[in-house]
Scaffold this motif. Structure first.
Motif, PDB file in Angstrom:
ATOM      1  N   THR A 150      43.554  -0.250  11.607  1.00 12.69           N
ATOM      2  CA  THR A 150      43.473   1.188  11.881  1.00 12.69           C
ATOM      3  C   THR A 150      42.536   1.418  13.052  1.00 12.69           C
ATOM      4  O   THR A 150      41.899   0.483  13.552  1.00 12.69           O
ATOM      5  N   PHE A 151      42.455   2.676  13.473  1.00 15.01           N
ATOM      6  CA  PHE A 151      41.556   3.055  14.552  1.00 15.01           C
ATOM      7  C   PHE A 151      40.118   3.096  14.022  1.00 15.01           C
ATOM      8  O   PHE A 151      39.898   3.362  12.850  1.00 15.01           O
ATOM      9  N   VAL A 152      39.167   2.840  14.892  1.00 20.36           N
ATOM     10  CA  VAL A 152      37.759   2.746  14.476  1.00 20.36           C
ATOM     11  C   VAL A 152      37.232   3.989  13.755  1.00 20.36           C
ATOM     12  O   VAL A 152      36.381   3.889  12.874  1.00 20.36           O
ATOM     13  N   SER A 153      37.767   5.149  14.121  1.00 21.76           N
ATOM     14  CA  SER A 153      37.258   6.401  13.539  1.00 21.76           C
ATOM     15  C   SER A 153      37.387   6.437  12.026  1.00 21.76           C
ATOM     16  O   SER A 153      36.541   7.043  11.348  1.00 21.76           O
ATOM     17  N   ASN A 213      51.161  -0.110   6.622  1.00 23.67           N
ATOM     18  CA  ASN A 213      50.223   0.726   5.858  1.00 23.67           C
ATOM     19  C   ASN A 213      49.481  -0.120   4.831  1.00 23.67           C
ATOM     20  O   ASN A 213      49.940  -1.205   4.453  1.00 23.67           O
ATOM     21  N   ILE A 214      48.382   0.419   4.316  1.00 24.17           N
ATOM     22  CA  ILE A 214      47.626  -0.266   3.271  1.00 24.17           C
ATOM     23  C   ILE A 214      48.567  -0.661   2.125  1.00 24.17           C
ATOM     24  O   ILE A 214      49.448   0.118   1.744  1.00 24.17           O
ATOM     25  N   ASP A 215      48.401  -1.870   1.613  1.00 23.65           N
ATOM     26  CA  ASP A 215      49.233  -2.321   0.502  1.00 23.65           C
ATOM     27  C   ASP A 215      48.688  -1.716  -0.789  1.00 23.65           C
ATOM     28  O   ASP A 215      47.638  -2.122  -1.285  1.00 23.65           O
ATOM     29  N   GLU A 216      49.412  -0.756  -1.311  1.00 20.57           N
ATOM     30  CA  GLU A 216      48.944  -0.005  -2.486  1.00 20.57           C
ATOM     31  C   GLU A 216      48.701  -0.909  -3.694  1.00 20.57           C
ATOM     32  O   GLU A 216      47.902  -0.585  -4.568  1.00 20.57           O
ATOM     33  N   ASN A 217      49.358  -2.057  -3.699  1.00 23.78           N
ATOM     34  CA  ASN A 217      49.209  -2.958  -4.843  1.00 23.78           C
ATOM     35  C   ASN A 217      47.945  -3.825  -4.770  1.00 23.78           C
ATOM     36  O   ASN A 217      47.650  -4.562  -5.704  1.00 23.78           O
ATOM     37  N   PRO A 244      42.100  -5.830  14.438  1.00 25.89           N
ATOM     38  CA  PRO A 244      41.704  -5.493  13.068  1.00 25.89           C
ATOM     39  C   PRO A 244      40.193  -5.287  12.958  1.00 25.89           C
ATOM     40  O   PRO A 244      39.409  -6.062  13.499  1.00 25.89           O
ATOM     41  N   LEU A 245      39.811  -4.221  12.278  1.00 23.50           N
ATOM     42  CA  LEU A 245      38.389  -3.836  12.261  1.00 23.50           C
ATOM     43  C   LEU A 245      37.499  -4.906  11.640  1.00 23.50           C
ATOM     44  O   LEU A 245      36.356  -5.076  12.048  1.00 23.50           O
ATOM     45  N   HIS A 246      38.025  -5.643  10.664  1.00 22.41           N
ATOM     46  CA  HIS A 246      37.154  -6.611   9.983  1.00 22.41           C
ATOM     47  C   HIS A 246      36.772  -7.774  10.898  1.00 22.41           C
ATOM     48  O   HIS A 246      35.788  -8.457  10.647  1.00 22.41           O
ATOM     49  N   SER A 247      37.542  -7.971  11.973  1.00 26.12           N
ATOM     50  CA  SER A 247      37.199  -9.060  12.886  1.00 26.12           C
ATOM     51  C   SER A 247      36.498  -8.564  14.152  1.00 26.12           C
ATOM     52  O   SER A 247      36.182  -9.351  15.039  1.00 26.12           O
TER      53      SER A 247
END
Ligand SMILES: *Cc1c(COP(=O)(O)O)cnc(C)c1O
Length: 387
Positions: free
Chosen positions: A80-83, A106-110, A322-325
């Motif tokens: 996602t975007f940093v915001s 999109n986020i994996d709801e599971n 990806p934000l985590h990296s």
């Protein structure tokens, strides 16, 4: 050069901006801001809509209204975007990233439930490309664990999930009217609020922590500092620019959808041949053609394709490391579970030009160039692709 994006302009913007000047009201909450707020409420059946200075700021307001405190955890996708993350990091939250679904990005709801701890406070679904997350499931989890859902619907204005507007499905919905979005005011956004219990505080936070909105409505006889806040209301000149587009929202939407559909049909042959992947829109989602993307085989092919398109005067772009990296993401966040798709899929995704007014001829030209690229890559498939 076919630009990747041209900010939307419908023709009435300057007239409306001039009107704000004649009204002697160019600051926030003038006539056009009120018109836009009401339009958003009526069109999307939203309890309350407040224009803001950006989607980032709408997210910040949602973080404040959610009472985020130091050490609270907020679950969101890393793609996602940093915001999306910044707004909560600013309140001291730790960001918990979970993997995405490769079909919608999109986020994996599971995967959300496994990331919940006793510190979790908020889930932030990001409706990528204006295609909704699985909101029924996400809201069900939020209810079970007593969490707040803040929709990052920056890209989702005019999109729907099971007949309801994106931005109205969580406790808070955040829209963007940045110049790269479907409807624009240069820089701007909106906060949508589902529950009346948050409205008064939202108005206070937006007005520097004062009860000025109540004062102007005659509900209190003086206005004063009652809470923490900031300046989250845009100039009425910006709202005037946006109003010219909201008036023609359906026309803009149709125009974008025509381009999107043409891309989709024109590129099917490349998908059927196994060269690329195309976006997926689940049945329960109505999208707004915010974005048209393809997925290449891998990062190297994407790099070559971007260069090829550029040589042919086409500006195609990718986004979201990806934000985590990212350096800061490593500090303030943690990826929970396996990164099966976030990194891999983000490296394959390529966005094609799409904006209000992009001609069908230009879309066709881009389709043709994509076909040429894959023909040059694989001559034996030439007949199949060109027929
Ligand atoms: C554009 C965007 C934002 C930020 O919007 P601004 O109005 O520029 O603050 C946030 N999240 C997502 C997913 C976006 O696409």
């Amino acid at each position: 050069m076919i630009k990747f994006n041209i900010p939307p302009f419908t023709g009435k913007e300057l007239e409306y901006i001039e009107e704000t000047i004649k009204n002697n009201k160019i600051c926030g909450d003038g006539i056009f801001t009120k018109k836009c707020n009401k339009w958003l409420e009526d069109k999307f059946n939203a309890h309350k809509a407040l224009l803001t200075t950006s989607c980032t700021h709408a997210l910040e307001m949602a973080a404040i209204l959610s009472d985020i405190k130091e050490g609270d955890e907020v679950i969101m996708p890393s793609y996602t975007f940093v915001s999306t993350a910044d707004a909560f990091v600013g309140r001291g939250a730790k960001i918990i990233f979970v993997d995405i679904r490769p079909d919608t990005m999109n986020i994996d709801e599971n995967l959300i439930e496994a990331a919940i701890t006793d510190k979790t406070k908020v889930i932030v679904p990001v409706h990528y490309a204006g295609v909704a997350c699985e909101m029924d499931k996400i809201n069900e989890i939020a209810k079970k664990y007593n969490l707040i859902v803040v929709e990052d619907a920056a890209q989702g204005v005019m999109s729907e999930y099971k007949g309801k507007a994106l931005g109205t499905l969580g406790e808070f919905g955040c829209y963007s009217f940045h110049e790269t979005k479907n409807y624009s005011m240069g820089e701007g956004g909106a906060l949508l609020i589902k529950d009346e219990k948050y409205v008064e505080r939202a108005e206070i936070i937006r007005e520097k922590g004062t009860n000025r909105s109540r004062f102007f409505r005659g509900q209190v006889d003086k206005y004063t500092w009652v809470d923490f806040g900031s300046s989250y209301l845009p100039s009425d000149m910006n709202a005037a620019y946006l109003w010219a587009q909201l008036e023609l929202a359906d026309k803009i939407n149709d125009d974008r959808l025509n381009c999107w559909n043409k891309y989709y049909e024109g590129l099917q042959i490349l998908r059927d041949k196994g060269f690329i992947e195309l976006p997926y829109v689940p049945d329960e989602c109505k999208h707004n053609a915010h974005m048209f993307y393809i997925k290449t085989k891998d990062l190297q092919e994407r790099t070559e394709l971007i260069a090829y398109l550029k040589e042919n005067g086409i500006n195609a772009v990718f986004h979201y490391i990806p934000l985590h990296s990212a350096p800061f993401g490593e500090k303030v966040g943690k990826f929970v579970g396996e990164d099966r798709y976030t990194t891999k899929e983000s490296e394959r995704l390529l966005r094609l030009p799409l904006y209000y007014g992009l001609s069908q001829d230009n879309v066709q030209f881009i389709i043709d160039k994509l076909k040429e690229f894959y023909i040059s890559q694989n001559v034996t498939n030439l007949v199949a692709i060109t027929k």
